[in-house]
Design an enzyme around this catalytic site. Structure first.
Site, PDB file in Angstrom:
ATOM      1  N   GLN A 195       0.832  -1.217   0.000  1.00 33.68           N
ATOM      2  CA  GLN A 195       0.000   0.000   0.000  1.00 33.68           C
ATOM      3  C   GLN A 195       0.865   1.266   0.000  1.00 33.68           C
ATOM      4  O   GLN A 195       0.449   2.303  -0.508  1.00 33.68           O
ATOM      5  CB  GLN A 195      -0.919   0.025   1.235  1.00 33.68           C
ATOM      6  CG  GLN A 195      -2.066  -0.963   1.187  1.00 33.68           C
ATOM      7  CD  GLN A 195      -1.700  -2.290   1.835  1.00 33.68           C
ATOM      8  OE1 GLN A 195      -0.534  -2.697   1.825  1.00 33.68           O
ATOM      9  NE2 GLN A 195      -2.685  -2.965   2.399  1.00 33.68           N
ATOM     10  N   ASP A 236      -6.347   1.396  12.803  1.00 34.98           N
ATOM     11  CA  ASP A 236      -7.538   0.610  12.468  1.00 34.98           C
ATOM     12  C   ASP A 236      -8.462   0.464  13.656  1.00 34.98           C
ATOM     13  O   ASP A 236      -9.668   0.349  13.503  1.00 34.98           O
ATOM     14  CB  ASP A 236      -7.133  -0.758  11.919  1.00 34.98           C
ATOM     15  CG  ASP A 236      -6.612  -0.597  10.503  1.00 34.98           C
ATOM     16  OD1 ASP A 236      -5.421  -0.285  10.348  1.00 34.98           O
ATOM     17  OD2 ASP A 236      -7.424  -0.707   9.561  1.00 34.98           O
ATOM     18  N   LYS A 247      -1.554  -1.275  10.422  1.00 37.75           N
ATOM     19  CA  LYS A 247      -0.913  -2.197   9.476  1.00 37.75           C
ATOM     20  C   LYS A 247       0.295  -2.906  10.076  1.00 37.75           C
ATOM     21  O   LYS A 247       1.120  -2.294  10.753  1.00 37.75           O
ATOM     22  CB  LYS A 247      -0.506  -1.401   8.228  1.00 37.75           C
ATOM     23  CG  LYS A 247       0.169  -2.184   7.121  1.00 37.75           C
ATOM     24  CD  LYS A 247      -0.588  -3.409   6.665  1.00 37.75           C
ATOM     25  CE  LYS A 247      -1.984  -3.091   6.183  1.00 37.75           C
ATOM     26  NZ  LYS A 247      -2.854  -4.311   6.149  1.00 37.75           N
TER      27      LYS A 247
HETATM   28  O1  MRU Z   1      -5.191  -3.474   5.029  1.00 37.44           O
HETATM   29  P1  MRU Z   1      -5.450  -2.018   4.816  1.00 37.44           P
HETATM   30  O2  MRU Z   1      -4.822  -1.471   3.589  1.00 37.44           O
HETATM   31  O3  MRU Z   1      -6.933  -1.693   4.916  1.00 37.44           O
HETATM   32  O4  MRU Z   1      -4.748  -1.327   6.067  1.00 37.44           O
HETATM   33  C1  MRU Z   1      -4.821   0.076   6.211  1.00 37.44           C
HETATM   34  C2  MRU Z   1      -4.123   0.607   7.399  1.00 37.44           C
HETATM   35  O5  MRU Z   1      -3.537  -0.105   8.183  1.00 37.44           O
HETATM   36  C3  MRU Z   1      -4.247   2.087   7.641  1.00 37.44           C
HETATM   37  O6  MRU Z   1      -3.105   2.602   8.249  1.00 37.44           O
HETATM   38  C4  MRU Z   1      -5.449   2.357   8.558  1.00 37.44           C
HETATM   39  O7  MRU Z   1      -6.596   1.682   8.110  1.00 37.44           O
HETATM   40  C5  MRU Z   1      -5.740   3.788   8.675  1.00 37.44           C
HETATM   41  S1  MRU Z   1      -6.351   4.485   7.172  1.00 37.44           S
HETATM   42  C6  MRU Z   1      -6.602   6.124   7.471  1.00 37.44           C
END
Ligand code: MRU
Length: 346
Positions: A195, A236, A247
């Site tokens: 990402q 999250d 993440k």
């Molecule tokens: O697996 P993902 O791409 O959904 O993980 C995203 C993250 O870990 C972001 O840092 C988190 O959701 C915050 S987004 C503002």
């Protein structure tokens, strides 16, 4: 700053950018069925905690619009599997469940089937707009923590595509840059699904913010060389004591930051807080398919059939966090008290 819009409600369908194809292709999906939202969330076509919540809210709307009844009881009953399916799409991001709870309250308050459907549409639009406004408020608050000339490290993507349309951690960074602070960014590529390389790099390039892409394992060396002055990441789910799920790899960065006396910040809206859990021990960590680790963009980089672990998130204990940046202000130690005040809107 970015031309990319993760989600757009178009009256009876949702236009959704398929983030799995970035940056090579900008493919938009036209979604008319809530089951397509469930699958889009599962396969990360839409991702990032706040964006997942917004998508789920529109999922409830699509579910409701497909139920043809003027009987309130029937509507409420037939909406249940819609809520259940959306809630089963991914377990860790609190925003998903928060958004579904907001939508459930609308269902409970409505007097007729027609009223419930109309109010669900308005509520989803309100959730979406409120998230964007939170992005801007918390970005302005967080930008005050960034000094002129700082190099700021961020992990994964907590930018426009992960949120209401501006960003949380990346919003803070973009705001500091817009304020004229002459900063530089280190973006970690974020294995296994990249990402950082695919989405954060794309967004920073579009915004014109100077940045360097690094692999996840380079962070410690750059910190040791004095090249990084702050770390800002999203979240999250945040427990009542400030422990934060984000993440996978975030925890390692927090430990490294502490070793090198670098401030480590979390940026997240109120909808990411789980006031019902005392600590991060209670956070469910999503385990994703091992193929995401053994393959890179569909190509095997490890022998086939081997064992591989793939937890999507980790928990950073609050002791490693210098401050949590929210749309209602910056929370510092003691986190428990600050988070209690946030809950009560103080
Ligand atoms: O697996 P993902 O791409 O959904 O993980 C995203 C993250 O870990 C972001 O840092 C988190 O959701 C915050 S987004 C503002």
């Amino acid at each position: 700053l970015t031309d990319l819009i993760p989600l757009e409600w178009q009256g009876s369908q949702l236009r959704l950018l398929d983030q799995t194809m970035l940056p090579r292709q900008e493919v938009y999906l036209e979604i008319t069925d809530y089951r397509q939202i469930v699958s889009a969330i599962r396969r990360l076509a839409v991702r990032g905690a706040p964006a997942i919540g917004i998508a789920a809210a529109y999922g409830v709307v699509l579910g409701a619009l497909s139920i043809h009844t003027s009987n309130k009881k029937d509507l409420v009953k037939e909406l249940q599997p819609v809520f259940t399916a959306l809630a089963s799409s991914r377990p860790t991001a609190r925003n998903l469940f928060w958004a579904l709870e907001q939508m459930q309250q609308v269902v409970e308050k409505g007097k007729t089937a027609g009223e419930i459907k109309n109010n669900l549409v308005s509520e989803a639009l309100i959730i979406h707009a409120a998230q964007l406004s939170s992005d801007h408020s918390l970005s302005r608050a967080g930008a005050t923590l960034i000094q002129v000339g700082d190099a700021v490290l961020t992990h994964c993507n907590a930018g426009a595509l992960a949120t209401g349309g501006y960003g949380t951690a990346l919003g803070v960074i973009k705001q500091a840059f817009q304020d004229g602070k002459k900063i530089r960014v280190f973006a970690t590529e974020t294995r296994p699904l990249l990402q950082g390389a695919r989405i954060t790099a794309y967004e920073l390039k579009t915004a014109g913010v100077p940045f360097t892409l690094i692999t996840d394992s380079m962070a410690g060396a750059f910190m040791k060389q004095g090249k990084i002055q702050a770390v800002v990441v999203g979240a999250d789910r945040i427990a009542a004591n400030g422990d934060t799920a984000n993440k996978i790899g975030t925890y390692s960065l927090a430990v490294l930051a502490r070793e090198h006396h670098i401030p480590f910040y979390i940026a997240a809206p109120k909808s990411t807080f789980d006031f019902s859990i005392a600590s991060g021990d209670e956070i469910i960590i999503e385990e994703r398919p091992p193929q995401e680790v053994t393959c890179l963009q569909g190509v095997f980089v490890a022998p086939e059939g081997i064992e591989a672990a793939n937890p999507a998130f980790d928990v950073t204990p609050h002791e490693y966090i210098k401050a949590i940046i929210t749309e209602l202000g910056i929370i510092r130690e003691p986190f428990e008290e600050g988070i209690r005040n946030l809950r009560q809107g103080k």
